[in-house]
Motif scaffolding. Structure first.
Motif, PDB file in Angstrom:
ATOM      1  N   ASN A   1       7.760  41.502 -30.956  1.00 50.21           N
ATOM      2  CA  ASN A   1       7.116  41.663 -29.660  1.00 50.21           C
ATOM      3  C   ASN A   1       7.001  43.133 -29.290  1.00 50.21           C
ATOM      4  N   GLY A   2       8.010  43.921 -29.688  1.00 50.09           N
ATOM      5  CA  GLY A   2       7.946  45.349 -29.435  1.00 50.09           C
ATOM      6  C   GLY A   2       6.803  46.013 -30.187  1.00 50.09           C
ATOM      7  N   LEU A   3       6.574  45.602 -31.440  1.00 51.37           N
ATOM      8  CA  LEU A   3       5.443  46.134 -32.209  1.00 51.37           C
ATOM      9  C   LEU A   3       4.117  45.800 -31.527  1.00 51.37           C
ATOM     10  N   ALA A   4       4.012  44.572 -31.009  1.00 47.88           N
ATOM     11  CA  ALA A   4       2.787  44.177 -30.311  1.00 47.88           C
ATOM     12  C   ALA A   4       2.624  44.973 -29.024  1.00 47.88           C
ATOM     13  N   THR A   5       3.720  45.226 -28.320  1.00 51.54           N
ATOM     14  CA  THR A   5       3.646  46.023 -27.094  1.00 51.54           C
ATOM     15  C   THR A   5       3.179  47.440 -27.392  1.00 51.54           C
ATOM     16  N   ASP A   6       3.666  47.999 -28.476  1.00 55.17           N
ATOM     17  CA  ASP A   6       3.234  49.345 -28.854  1.00 55.17           C
ATOM     18  C   ASP A   6       1.719  49.380 -29.072  1.00 55.17           C
ATOM     19  N   ILE A   7       1.177  48.327 -29.685  1.00 54.13           N
ATOM     20  CA  ILE A   7      -0.265  48.267 -29.914  1.00 54.13           C
ATOM     21  C   ILE A   7      -1.008  48.118 -28.590  1.00 54.13           C
ATOM     22  N   ARG A   8      -0.597  47.187 -27.765  1.00 56.07           N
ATOM     23  CA  ARG A   8      -1.376  46.905 -26.557  1.00 56.07           C
ATOM     24  C   ARG A   8      -1.313  48.042 -25.545  1.00 56.07           C
ATOM     25  N   LEU A   9      -0.206  48.780 -25.505  1.00 53.93           N
ATOM     26  CA  LEU A   9      -0.130  49.900 -24.570  1.00 53.93           C
ATOM     27  C   LEU A   9      -0.956  51.092 -25.047  1.00 53.93           C
ATOM     28  N   ARG A  10      -1.255  51.145 -26.332  1.00 54.55           N
ATOM     29  CA  ARG A  10      -2.051  52.253 -26.878  1.00 54.55           C
ATOM     30  C   ARG A  10      -3.528  51.882 -27.059  1.00 54.55           C
ATOM     31  N   CYS A  11      -3.859  50.636 -26.808  1.00 56.84           N
ATOM     32  CA  CYS A  11      -5.192  50.121 -27.098  1.00 56.84           C
ATOM     33  C   CYS A  11      -6.082  50.201 -25.857  1.00 56.84           C
ATOM     34  N   ARG A  12      -7.155  50.956 -25.947  1.00 57.01           N
ATOM     35  CA  ARG A  12      -8.055  51.097 -24.794  1.00 57.01           C
ATOM     36  C   ARG A  12      -8.648  49.749 -24.399  1.00 57.01           C
ATOM     37  N   GLU A  13      -8.952  48.920 -25.383  1.00 53.65           N
ATOM     38  CA  GLU A  13      -9.530  47.608 -25.085  1.00 53.65           C
ATOM     39  C   GLU A  13      -8.562  46.735 -24.302  1.00 53.65           C
ATOM     40  N   ALA A  14      -7.269  46.870 -24.582  1.00 54.28           N
ATOM     41  CA  ALA A  14      -6.275  46.114 -23.819  1.00 54.28           C
ATOM     42  C   ALA A  14      -6.081  46.710 -22.433  1.00 54.28           C
ATOM     43  N   TYR A  15      -6.196  48.042 -22.332  1.00 49.87           N
ATOM     44  CA  TYR A  15      -6.051  48.717 -21.038  1.00 49.87           C
ATOM     45  C   TYR A  15      -7.038  48.158 -20.021  1.00 49.87           C
TER      46      TYR A  15
ATOM     47  N   SER B   1       4.589  34.247 -26.337  1.00 46.79           N
ATOM     48  CA  SER B   1       4.314  35.545 -26.958  1.00 46.79           C
ATOM     49  C   SER B   1       2.923  35.474 -27.570  1.00 46.79           C
ATOM     50  N   LEU B   2       1.924  35.871 -26.780  1.00 46.11           N
ATOM     51  CA  LEU B   2       0.551  35.789 -27.243  1.00 46.11           C
ATOM     52  C   LEU B   2       0.140  37.022 -28.035  1.00 46.11           C
ATOM     53  N   ALA B   3       0.591  38.206 -27.596  1.00 41.23           N
ATOM     54  CA  ALA B   3       0.118  39.454 -28.210  1.00 41.23           C
ATOM     55  C   ALA B   3       0.389  39.527 -29.714  1.00 41.23           C
ATOM     56  N   PRO B   4       1.589  39.172 -30.207  1.00 39.24           N
ATOM     57  CA  PRO B   4       1.793  39.225 -31.660  1.00 39.24           C
ATOM     58  C   PRO B   4       0.820  38.337 -32.424  1.00 39.24           C
ATOM     59  N   LEU B   5       0.554  37.138 -31.888  1.00 34.80           N
ATOM     60  CA  LEU B   5      -0.395  36.246 -32.555  1.00 34.80           C
ATOM     61  C   LEU B   5      -1.799  36.834 -32.545  1.00 34.80           C
ATOM     62  N   ALA B   6      -2.183  37.426 -31.424  1.00 28.89           N
ATOM     63  CA  ALA B   6      -3.530  37.973 -31.318  1.00 28.89           C
ATOM     64  C   ALA B   6      -3.753  39.095 -32.324  1.00 28.89           C
TER      65      ALA B   6
ATOM     66  N   ASP C   1      -2.164  32.393 -39.879  1.00 25.34           N
ATOM     67  CA  ASP C   1      -3.240  31.525 -39.410  1.00 25.34           C
ATOM     68  C   ASP C   1      -2.811  30.069 -39.236  1.00 25.34           C
ATOM     69  N   SER C   2      -1.559  29.755 -39.584  1.00 27.26           N
ATOM     70  CA  SER C   2      -1.059  28.396 -39.359  1.00 27.26           C
ATOM     71  C   SER C   2      -0.313  28.286 -38.029  1.00 27.26           C
ATOM     72  N   LEU C   3      -0.065  29.415 -37.374  1.00 26.33           N
ATOM     73  CA  LEU C   3       0.677  29.414 -36.118  1.00 26.33           C
ATOM     74  C   LEU C   3      -0.260  29.191 -34.939  1.00 26.33           C
ATOM     75  N   VAL C   4       0.195  28.411 -33.980  1.00 27.26           N
ATOM     76  CA  VAL C   4      -0.595  28.090 -32.796  1.00 27.26           C
ATOM     77  C   VAL C   4       0.003  28.719 -31.544  1.00 27.26           C
ATOM     78  N   PHE C   5       1.317  28.832 -31.520  1.00 27.72           N
ATOM     79  CA  PHE C   5       1.997  29.226 -30.284  1.00 27.72           C
ATOM     80  C   PHE C   5       3.371  29.755 -30.664  1.00 27.72           C
ATOM     81  N   MET C   6       3.908  30.672 -29.865  1.00 28.63           N
ATOM     82  CA  MET C   6       5.263  31.144 -30.093  1.00 28.63           C
ATOM     83  C   MET C   6       5.810  31.698 -28.784  1.00 28.63           C
ATOM     84  N   GLY C   7       7.138  31.836 -28.713  1.00 26.11           N
ATOM     85  CA  GLY C   7       7.733  32.342 -27.482  1.00 26.11           C
ATOM     86  C   GLY C   7       9.242  32.316 -27.556  1.00 26.11           C
ATOM     87  N   ARG C   8       9.851  32.552 -26.408  1.00 24.65           N
ATOM     88  CA  ARG C   8      11.310  32.474 -26.292  1.00 24.65           C
ATOM     89  C   ARG C   8      11.656  31.486 -25.194  1.00 24.65           C
TER      90      ARG C   8
END
Length: 684
Positions: free
Chosen positions: A467-481, A592-597, A634-641
């Motif tokens: 999740n931390g890796l996904a957060t690093d991407i989304r905070l640096r991604c203009r499209e996510a901003y 946890s949607l961001a890692p899947l996305a 591509d076999s995963l549908v959903f994930m979380g804690r």
């Protein structure tokens, strides 16, 4: 045994309004948990009857009750069901009727022949708590029921109406048993009576105002009682039941004893080491036997009318279905008294989190469909849906929903959790899930989806880092901003159209800094030069470790093609039942949607951003997700804690738009205001 039947007017009963005045002392979530509990009460006389009605007013949703007697005039001074209108009527029938008058939706199993060796297990089947309402002098069956509760791991409470107060004990699984505390086995019946009485009342607070001791005749099985004491019994028992059923803790179980005497204004709560084997108790047992023999020698022989149509009431609950950060991408066109067209807007291409051509929105639409089905069941309706062919170029999809009446349909037990289910981004308790909880969650998903658990400290750490890796991407991604700017609500703690900033998992100082930075992308870029680790620590690492575990949900069988819209809608239905079941079990959840996305984009080679470094990070994330989860991305549908929340009363969460903003008059378009309303995007 008589099987349970559904009351005639159960569909018209508003549970939430009926028990709304409990809220404050219990949270709304806790109230719905109480609704799912089943309590067994043996005896419907002095204390048993008022136990039943007290717990019915607390909102307990199911009971097993037993009694083989009928009401008599001698019961009038204390038994809540005794009146001139009920003379000669079976107690179990009268009390079941009174409880259903309080809550017509309550499920009540009656045992009109009492409890015996043959039906103890049936009586305790599915029970969360046993409450002793047996007559004082019924000791043999009482002891057997308590013993079976100990074997089955069922908490049990006994409370006696003593004088003008009560004495009560709680027996918890794994603790001191009923027999260990009272020591009845092998004793003459008279000694058993004495042991039971002095075990209940080690301090004897009632003796000073017993004005006629001759009326306490244990040998001839007679004793005085008051209605006030029965009411007090039910009060303290109800409180202990609340502690146990809501898992609040603080229960002082045997060998602790508790005595409250309202007449004397005294409360004693003490530990009695050894129970019946305590030296003081043995002395009292001998003395009590002598006193009892001496006494025996001298003893004398209303629902408000609904404010909307059934369809509107169904949709009013259905609008609480989850969508990505509360985007609510649906609008409703009511086609009649049993039909609705649901319009789903798909933002694939406009929202970086809508990977795989809008898979998250289709899953959310499935959440909505299942919530419609749950809401419809309350009114005796079933739900049918079918995708409708749309015009070329029309954004999103249309779903035709029919809600025909069908005899025999009962309210769904998950209904009460629809409004309470939410995304909880806070730290949870680290208590592990029980196997029963896991089984219930797996059952909610059905056969087409498979559930995997990751609960060890090491596994929780690996998923937190994902999740931390996904957060690093989304905070640096203009499209996510751009998505984040539209989605975060900085003004409301309970946002009707987005995600409150106070619910995203950051402390106050970080939120202020984040709000400043998000006013301009250049500020975000400057902040990112310092790294994203501080944000990830609060958003991912700390909460990711503070939970029962992480989970993934994927397709049960390998797939050779991307799932169809119908398959994703059906999967979304099962995911909603999974989430609501978690809420029913008292569990909180954070998807946890961001890692899947981002991992999905990497696997399919889709360019989700113009930044090559972020594409490379997404590729690394995809590899890590596959390695840590043990599944193809591509076999995963959903994930979380998931885990038990520290509180069931959220300080901030997403609410929903009012229904009148979601109902449209034309199923082929929405007006400008609706289009603007729908421009609320989703993110992780």
């Amino acid at each position: 045994m008589t099987m349970p039947t559904m009351p005639v007017r159960a569909f018209d009963f508003d549970y939430d309004e009926a028990f709304s005045r409990n809220i404050g002392w219990v949270t709304e979530w806790e109230q719905q948990i109480l609704r799912t509990k089943r309590v067994a009460i043996a005896g419907m006389g002095g204390v048993g009857g008022v136990h039943l009605l007290t717990l019915a007013r607390l909102g307990i949703g199911a009971f097993n009750i037993s009694d083989m007697d009928v009401f008599e005039t001698v019961n009038f001074n204390r038994q809540i069901g005794a009146s001139t209108a009920t003379l000669g009527r079976p107690k179990v029938d009268v009390m079941a009727g009174m409880a259903r008058d309080i809550n017509p939706t309550a499920e009540i199993r009656r045992f009109p022949n009492g409890i015996s060796d043959d039906n103890i297990d049936d009586f305790l089947d599915g029970v969360d708590l046993f409450i002793d309402g047996f007559d004082f002098f019924v000791l043999d069956v009482r002891a057997k029921v308590f013993a079976r509760c100990a074997e089955l791991g069922i908490p049990a409470i006994t409370a006696g109406p003593i004088g003008m107060g009560t004495a009560y004990l709680v027996f918890m699984p794994g603790g001191m048993t009923f027999e260990q505390y009272f020591g009845l086995e092998g004793q003459p019946i008279e000694q058993q009576y004495v042991n039971f009485l002095v075990g209940l009342t080690p301090r004897g607070l009632h003796r000073s105002y017993l004005v006629d001791p001759s009326r306490l005749d244990l040998v001839n099985q007679r004793g005085p009682s008051t209605g006030m004491a029965c009411q007090i019994c039910a009060g303290v028992t109800g409180i202990e039941a609340l502690r146990i059923l809501l898992n609040r803790g603080g229960v002082k179980a045997a060998p602790w004893f508790h005595q409250f005497d309202a007449y004397r204004g005294r409360f004693v709560s003490r530990k009695l080491p050894g129970g019946s084997r305590h030296v003081g108790q043995r002395f009292k047992q001998k003395l009590g036997m002598r006193m009892m023999q001496a006494i025996a020698r001298n003893a004398p022989q209303a629902r408000p009318e609904p404010r909307a149509s059934e369809i509107e009431r169904i949709l009013d609950l259905a609008r609480w279905a989850p969508s990505g950060d509360n985007s609510q991408p649906w609008r409703f066109h009511v086609d009649g008294d049993d039909a609705v067209t649901v319009l789903i807007r798909n933002e694939a291409g406009a929202n970086v989190y809508e990977y795989a051509d809008g898979q998250p929105t289709l899953l959310s639409a499935g959440h909505l469909l299942e919530t419609i089905a749950i809401a419809a069941a309350r009114f005796g309706r079933r739900m049918e849906w079918a995708l409708e062919r749309t015009d070329a170029g029309e954004p999103g999809i249309r779903i035709k929903v029919r809600l025909p009446k069908q005899p025999g349909i009962r309210p769904d037990p998950l209904e009460g959790f629809v409004k309470l289910r939410s995304v909880d981004r806070t730290a949870y308790k680290r208590d592990g899930l029980t196997q029963a909880q896991k089984d219930a969650l797996a059952e909610a998903l059905g056969p087409d989806l498979t559930l995997s658990w990751f609960e060890s400290r090491g596994e929780r750490w690996k998923f937190s880092r994902l999740n931390g890796l996904a957060t690093d991407i989304r905070l640096r991604c203009r499209e996510a901003y751009d998505v984040h700017r539209r989605m975060i609500d900085w003004e409301n703690r309970f946002s009707p159209h987005g995600l409150p900033s106070t619910a995203i998992g950051l402390d106050g100082a970080t939120r202020k800094l984040m709000r400043w930075a998000m006013e301009d992308w250049s500020r975000v870029e400057r902040m990112n030069l310092l790294g994203t680790g501080a944000a990830s620590l609060q958003l991912d690492i700390l909460p990711g470790m503070a939970c029962a575990g992480h989970f993934t949900i994927g397709w049960s069988t390998p797939r050779t093609a991307r799932p169809t819209a119908e398959e994703l809608l059906a999967a979304g239905q099962r995911l909603q039942r999974f989430w609501l079941t978690a809420a029913k079990l008292g569990l909180a959840m954070q998807p946890s949607l961001a890692p899947l996305a981002f991992a999905s984009y990497a696997v399919t080679g889709t360019r989700f951003t113009e930044a090559p470094k972020l594409i490379a990070k997404a590729e690394k994330l995809a590899v890590e997700l596959g390695r840590v989860s043990g599944h193809e991305v591509d076999s995963l549908v959903f994930m979380g804690r998931i885990g038990r929340p520290r509180t069931t009363r959220p300080a901030s969460r997403s609410h929903r738009r009012p229904l009148d903003e979601l109902i449209v008059g034309d199923d082929r378009r929405t007006d400008g205001k609706d289009r603007q309303d729908q421009d609320v995007a989703r993110s992780a």
